[in-house]
Write an enzyme that holds these catalytic residues in place. Structure first.
Site, PDB file in Angstrom:
ATOM      1  N   ASP A 137       0.859  -1.174   0.000  1.00 59.29           N
ATOM      2  CA  ASP A 137       0.000   0.000   0.000  1.00 59.29           C
ATOM      3  C   ASP A 137       0.907   1.240   0.000  1.00 59.29           C
ATOM      4  O   ASP A 137       1.654   1.452   0.968  1.00 59.29           O
ATOM      5  CB  ASP A 137      -0.892  -0.041   1.250  1.00 59.29           C
ATOM      6  CG  ASP A 137      -1.923   1.063   1.233  1.00 59.29           C
ATOM      7  OD1 ASP A 137      -1.731   2.051   0.488  1.00 59.29           O
ATOM      8  OD2 ASP A 137      -2.911   0.951   1.973  1.00 59.29           O
ATOM      9  N   ALA A 185      -2.117   4.667  -8.635  1.00 60.10           N
ATOM     10  CA  ALA A 185      -2.962   5.835  -8.367  1.00 60.10           C
ATOM     11  C   ALA A 185      -4.381   5.388  -8.066  1.00 60.10           C
ATOM     12  O   ALA A 185      -4.791   4.274  -8.407  1.00 60.10           O
ATOM     13  CB  ALA A 185      -2.977   6.767  -9.577  1.00 60.10           C
ATOM     14  N   TYR A 186      -5.108   6.283  -7.423  1.00 61.17           N
ATOM     15  CA  TYR A 186      -6.555   6.132  -7.256  1.00 61.17           C
ATOM     16  C   TYR A 186      -7.140   6.779  -8.511  1.00 61.17           C
ATOM     17  O   TYR A 186      -7.181   7.995  -8.623  1.00 61.17           O
ATOM     18  CB  TYR A 186      -6.998   6.857  -5.988  1.00 61.17           C
ATOM     19  CG  TYR A 186      -8.418   6.598  -5.531  1.00 61.17           C
ATOM     20  CD1 TYR A 186      -9.469   6.416  -6.424  1.00 61.17           C
ATOM     21  CD2 TYR A 186      -8.712   6.529  -4.175  1.00 61.17           C
ATOM     22  CE1 TYR A 186     -10.753   6.165  -5.980  1.00 61.17           C
ATOM     23  CE2 TYR A 186     -10.001   6.294  -3.711  1.00 61.17           C
ATOM     24  CZ  TYR A 186     -11.018   6.109  -4.630  1.00 61.17           C
ATOM     25  OH  TYR A 186     -12.295   5.881  -4.190  1.00 61.17           O
ATOM     26  N   THR A 203      -1.416  13.826 -15.057  1.00 62.47           N
ATOM     27  CA  THR A 203      -2.627  13.814 -15.882  1.00 62.47           C
ATOM     28  C   THR A 203      -3.017  15.193 -16.419  1.00 62.47           C
ATOM     29  O   THR A 203      -2.683  16.214 -15.809  1.00 62.47           O
ATOM     30  CB  THR A 203      -3.790  13.263 -15.030  1.00 62.47           C
ATOM     31  OG1 THR A 203      -5.026  13.503 -15.683  1.00 62.47           O
ATOM     32  CG2 THR A 203      -3.872  13.923 -13.672  1.00 62.47           C
ATOM     33  N   TYR A 235      -9.741  14.254  -8.093  1.00 59.30           N
ATOM     34  CA  TYR A 235      -8.704  13.452  -8.761  1.00 59.30           C
ATOM     35  C   TYR A 235      -7.577  14.377  -9.247  1.00 59.30           C
ATOM     36  O   TYR A 235      -6.395  14.140  -8.970  1.00 59.30           O
ATOM     37  CB  TYR A 235      -9.324  12.679  -9.930  1.00 59.30           C
ATOM     38  CG  TYR A 235      -8.314  11.978 -10.808  1.00 59.30           C
ATOM     39  CD1 TYR A 235      -7.628  10.856 -10.350  1.00 59.30           C
ATOM     40  CD2 TYR A 235      -8.034  12.433 -12.093  1.00 59.30           C
ATOM     41  CE1 TYR A 235      -6.686  10.214 -11.156  1.00 59.30           C
ATOM     42  CE2 TYR A 235      -7.101  11.795 -12.908  1.00 59.30           C
ATOM     43  CZ  TYR A 235      -6.430  10.696 -12.429  1.00 59.30           C
ATOM     44  OH  TYR A 235      -5.502  10.068 -13.221  1.00 59.30           O
ATOM     45  N   LYS A 289      -3.762  14.477  -7.778  1.00 63.01           N
ATOM     46  CA  LYS A 289      -2.622  14.156  -8.659  1.00 63.01           C
ATOM     47  C   LYS A 289      -1.658  15.347  -8.708  1.00 63.01           C
ATOM     48  O   LYS A 289      -0.443  15.172  -8.765  1.00 63.01           O
ATOM     49  CB  LYS A 289      -3.121  13.819 -10.074  1.00 63.01           C
ATOM     50  CG  LYS A 289      -3.867  12.503 -10.210  1.00 63.01           C
ATOM     51  CD  LYS A 289      -2.989  11.274 -10.006  1.00 63.01           C
ATOM     52  CE  LYS A 289      -1.959  11.112 -11.106  1.00 63.01           C
ATOM     53  NZ  LYS A 289      -1.162   9.874 -10.884  1.00 63.01           N
ATOM     54  N   TRP A 300      -6.242  10.353 -21.516  1.00 67.15           N
ATOM     55  CA  TRP A 300      -7.073   9.383 -22.241  1.00 67.15           C
ATOM     56  C   TRP A 300      -6.292   8.071 -22.484  1.00 67.15           C
ATOM     57  O   TRP A 300      -6.165   7.616 -23.630  1.00 67.15           O
ATOM     58  CB  TRP A 300      -7.528   9.967 -23.579  1.00 67.15           C
ATOM     59  CG  TRP A 300      -8.343  11.213 -23.518  1.00 67.15           C
ATOM     60  CD1 TRP A 300      -8.545  12.030 -22.452  1.00 67.15           C
ATOM     61  CD2 TRP A 300      -9.090  11.809 -24.610  1.00 67.15           C
ATOM     62  NE1 TRP A 300      -9.354  13.083 -22.800  1.00 67.15           N
ATOM     63  CE2 TRP A 300      -9.696  12.972 -24.117  1.00 67.15           C
ATOM     64  CE3 TRP A 300      -9.284  11.481 -25.945  1.00 67.15           C
ATOM     65  CZ2 TRP A 300     -10.491  13.802 -24.916  1.00 67.15           C
ATOM     66  CZ3 TRP A 300     -10.065  12.304 -26.744  1.00 67.15           C
ATOM     67  CH2 TRP A 300     -10.669  13.444 -26.231  1.00 67.15           C
TER      68      TRP A 300
HETATM   69  N1  NAP Z   1      -6.383   5.972 -17.189  1.00 70.84           N
HETATM   70  C1  NAP Z   1      -6.282   7.196 -17.711  1.00 70.84           C
HETATM   71  O1  NAP Z   1      -7.029   7.590 -18.623  1.00 70.84           O
HETATM   72  C2  NAP Z   1      -5.204   8.126 -17.216  1.00 70.84           C
HETATM   73  C3  NAP Z   1      -5.127   9.421 -17.762  1.00 70.84           C
HETATM   74  C4  NAP Z   1      -4.144  10.289 -17.294  1.00 70.84           C
HETATM   75  C5  NAP Z   1      -3.249   9.868 -16.320  1.00 70.84           C
HETATM   76  N2  NAP Z   1      -3.365   8.615 -15.795  1.00 70.84           N
HETATM   77  C6  NAP Z   1      -2.393   8.199 -14.773  1.00 70.84           C
HETATM   78  O2  NAP Z   1      -1.658   7.109 -15.293  1.00 70.84           O
HETATM   79  C7  NAP Z   1      -1.238   6.244 -14.235  1.00 70.84           C
HETATM   80  C8  NAP Z   1      -1.616   4.812 -14.574  1.00 70.84           C
HETATM   81  O3  NAP Z   1      -3.030   4.753 -14.741  1.00 70.84           O
HETATM   82  P1  NAP Z   1      -3.780   3.390 -15.054  1.00 70.84           P
HETATM   83  O4  NAP Z   1      -4.976   3.724 -15.862  1.00 70.84           O
HETATM   84  O5  NAP Z   1      -2.791   2.370 -15.508  1.00 70.84           O
HETATM   85  O6  NAP Z   1      -4.300   3.007 -13.582  1.00 70.84           O
HETATM   86  P2  NAP Z   1      -4.970   1.671 -13.051  1.00 70.84           P
HETATM   87  O7  NAP Z   1      -5.139   0.668 -14.131  1.00 70.84           O
HETATM   88  O8  NAP Z   1      -6.154   2.109 -12.248  1.00 70.84           O
HETATM   89  O9  NAP Z   1      -3.837   1.145 -12.089  1.00 70.84           O
HETATM   90  C9  NAP Z   1      -3.533   1.790 -10.895  1.00 70.84           C
HETATM   91  C10 NAP Z   1      -2.829   0.784 -10.028  1.00 70.84           C
HETATM   92  O10 NAP Z   1      -2.554   1.431  -8.768  1.00 70.84           O
HETATM   93  C11 NAP Z   1      -2.810   0.474  -7.766  1.00 70.84           C
HETATM   94  N3  NAP Z   1      -3.089   1.145  -6.501  1.00 70.84           N
HETATM   95  C12 NAP Z   1      -4.165   1.889  -6.165  1.00 70.84           C
HETATM   96  N4  NAP Z   1      -4.071   2.291  -4.882  1.00 70.84           N
HETATM   97  C13 NAP Z   1      -2.895   1.791  -4.425  1.00 70.84           C
HETATM   98  C14 NAP Z   1      -2.238   1.835  -3.172  1.00 70.84           C
HETATM   99  N5  NAP Z   1      -2.755   2.497  -2.124  1.00 70.84           N
HETATM  100  N6  NAP Z   1      -1.047   1.199  -3.043  1.00 70.84           N
HETATM  101  C15 NAP Z   1      -0.522   0.512  -4.083  1.00 70.84           C
HETATM  102  N7  NAP Z   1      -1.097   0.422  -5.286  1.00 70.84           N
HETATM  103  C16 NAP Z   1      -2.275   1.052  -5.440  1.00 70.84           C
HETATM  104  C17 NAP Z   1      -4.013  -0.299  -8.262  1.00 70.84           C
HETATM  105  O11 NAP Z   1      -4.137  -1.506  -7.579  1.00 70.84           O
HETATM  106  P3  NAP Z   1      -5.580  -2.251  -7.556  1.00 70.84           P
HETATM  107  O12 NAP Z   1      -5.889  -2.572  -8.970  1.00 70.84           O
HETATM  108  O13 NAP Z   1      -5.315  -3.448  -6.721  1.00 70.84           O
HETATM  109  O14 NAP Z   1      -6.526  -1.255  -6.964  1.00 70.84           O
HETATM  110  C18 NAP Z   1      -3.643  -0.485  -9.722  1.00 70.84           C
HETATM  111  O15 NAP Z   1      -2.816  -1.613  -9.893  1.00 70.84           O
HETATM  112  C19 NAP Z   1      -1.874   6.803 -12.968  1.00 70.84           C
HETATM  113  O16 NAP Z   1      -0.928   7.619 -12.322  1.00 70.84           O
HETATM  114  C20 NAP Z   1      -3.006   7.672 -13.472  1.00 70.84           C
HETATM  115  O17 NAP Z   1      -3.314   8.712 -12.576  1.00 70.84           O
HETATM  116  C21 NAP Z   1      -4.311   7.726 -16.233  1.00 70.84           C
END
Ligand code: NAP
Length: 268
Positions: A26, A50-51, A91, A115, A119, A140
């Site tokens: 965590d 990330a959350y 983001t 969010y 971030k 995205w």
């Molecule tokens: N998705 C988008 O469109 C987008 C856009 C802009 C930026 N981003 C950024 O890109 C990055 C990757 O995004 P993603 O879409 O790959 O995210 P994701 O699929 O939601 O993955 C996030 C990961 O973080 C883990 N996590 C959450 N809370 C945690 C904690 N307290 N301790 C340890 N691990 C934790 C989650 O574990 P669990 O699965 O077990 O919860 C999951 O494996 C993030 O920083 C996000 O903010 C994403």
């Protein structure tokens, strides 16, 4: 979505990689993060955790800040204590989306959602704590292993004859398969700083959806609508377009056009 693919790519190129996510670690637990980082003694840390549930962050604010801000503070402290460079993923939501042009790296952040605020707090910790860091803002994100727009549209196009998609939010998709090699290349560059990295070119969710449906061969009709017809707990930025100016000047922008990223994603 991003972390697991980055892990896979690094292992494939022969790196020794320690990957951590919930429930194993965590990031909000400072002692554990410092302890595990010390044991791994890494040469580099990629922080992708990330959350990410944007709407849920509005009602679960403490947890959003705990994971995205304090979790990032903990990882930044671990990196700095080991003299290890860090790459933090941020983001487009750190901007308010009101600028008529694409956002540059130096534009003022003004996040409008929990969010985005959490971030951005993560960005602040990285800048305050780390001597050697990259902050990479993406938008995205589309890839395997997570909820993403391409898969959602493909599913809806199979189930319905007609889809309504918002046409007043502008931005760029970022395909995981294109992003990962760029993150690895950046990590080896030593050009520390804040960068915008997305696939090249801009679109709207509506045009993006039309292209997905077209390329998939579906006969479903895609119709434009406004964000007002799709109210969400966390308002989406109208303008998520980010300029790649510093990234291109510092490192050269090798990201393909988003249409090519989409074609590759659909083939895979
Ligand atoms: N998705 C988008 O469109 C987008 C856009 C802009 C930026 N981003 C950024 O890109 C990055 C990757 O995004 P993603 O879409 O790959 O995210 P994701 O699929 O939601 O993955 C996030 C990961 O973080 C883990 N996590 C959450 N809370 C945690 C904690 N307290 N301790 C340890 N691990 C934790 C989650 O574990 P669990 O699965 O077990 O919860 C999951 O494996 C993030 O920083 C996000 O903010 C994403």
């Amino acid at each position: 979505m991003l972390g697991s693919e980055l892990h896979r790519a690094l292992v494939e190129q022969g790196e020794k990689v320690s990957g951590f996510d919930l429930p194993g670690v965590d990031v909000t637990d400072r002692d554990t993060v410092l302890d595990l980082a010390g044991q791994a003694d890494p040469e580099f840390i990629f922080h992708c955790a990330a959350y990410t549930k944007v709407d849920q962050c509005e009602t679960d604010q403490d947890n959003a800040y705990r994971v995205n801000a304090i979790g990032t503070q903990n990882i930044a402290l671990a990196a700095e204590s080991l003299g290890c460079p860090l790459l933090y993923i941020s983001t487009d939501y750190i901007f308010d989306g009101t600028k008529p042009e694409p956002y540059d790296e130096w534009d003022r952040a003004n996040p409008q959602t929990i969010y985005g605020k959490s971030k951005y707090a993560g960005e602040m910790y990285v800048r305050e704590i780390c001597q050697w860091a990259y902050i990479v803002r993406i938008s995205w994100l589309c890839g395997k292993g997570g909820a993403n727009f391409v898969d959602t549209i493909l599913k809806l196009a199979r189930e319905r004859d007609e889809l309504k998609v918002v046409n007043d939010q502008h931005g760029s998709p970022t395909f995981v398969n294109d992003l990962v090699p760029e993150l690895i290349r950046m990590s080896e560059s030593g050009a520390f700083g804040t960068y915008h990295v997305t696939n090249k070119g801009f679109t709207t969710w509506y045009d993006f959806a039309k292209k997905i449906v077209e390329q998939s061969g579906s006969k479903a009709r895609v119709l434009p609508c406004s964000s007002d017809e799709h109210p969400r707990p966390a308002p989406r930025p109208k303008n998520s377009r980010m300029s790649d100016r510093l990234y291109d000047l510092a490192l050269g922008n090798f990201m393909p056009a988003w249409e090519d990223g989409l074609e590759d994603y659909l083939k895979s």
